[in-house]
Design a protein around this motif. Sequence first.
Motif, PDB file in Angstrom:
ATOM      1  N   SER A  84       0.829  -1.195   0.000  1.00  0.00           N
ATOM      2  CA  SER A  84       0.000   0.000   0.000  1.00  0.00           C
ATOM      3  C   SER A  84       0.871   1.255   0.000  1.00  0.00           C
ATOM      4  N   HIS A 103       0.700  -2.166  -6.861  1.00  0.00           N
ATOM      5  CA  HIS A 103      -0.594  -2.714  -6.479  1.00  0.00           C
ATOM      6  C   HIS A 103      -1.264  -3.347  -7.694  1.00  0.00           C
ATOM      7  N   GLU A 137      -6.112  -3.037  -5.492  1.00  0.00           N
ATOM      8  CA  GLU A 137      -5.908  -4.052  -4.460  1.00  0.00           C
ATOM      9  C   GLU A 137      -4.499  -3.870  -3.919  1.00  0.00           C
ATOM     10  N   THR A 138      -4.378  -3.501  -2.636  1.00  0.00           N
ATOM     11  CA  THR A 138      -3.060  -3.220  -2.066  1.00  0.00           C
ATOM     12  C   THR A 138      -2.647  -4.222  -1.000  1.00  0.00           C
TER      13      THR A 138
END
Length: 149
Positions: free
Chosen positions: A72, A87, A101-102
């Motif tokens: 993230s 990501h 989506e991290t």
Amino acid sequence: MFIRTLAAAAAAAVLATSAFAEGTGERRPAPVFFPIKNEPPPKLIVGPPLAGALARGAVLVPYRTENFRIVSVFGAGASTVSPRVGHLHVTVDDSPWRWAETGDTSTVVVVGLPPGEHKVRLELASPEHQVFTGETVAFTVPETAAHPH
């Protein structure tokens, strides 16, 4: 007094060990968060949705990466570290929107899709959203699948 002496001895041991390791000519790998030239390109490997979950109406798409870590972080500074970080961009059914989506969970989860043909596109993206590579998986949500979500 005893605790001070013990702490001083421990500190001296750490410093001596560090100095010894540096002076041995031992070659160590570069720290992981410094730029490294000629790093191999990132790879994304995406599997088909898991059949058991799909039969119940939940889409679980497994994936893995090589030469890339999903974290993230965003922005130009994060684009210069190695191993490469970024990501996933996730797009469902060619929707005009996507999500990032991290969390490196190795599975993307989509629920609530109606029965029928669908597809999910996963893309590896840099902290500045530059897409390196991507894969699309197509699947069918069966009519008999329960949709409690």
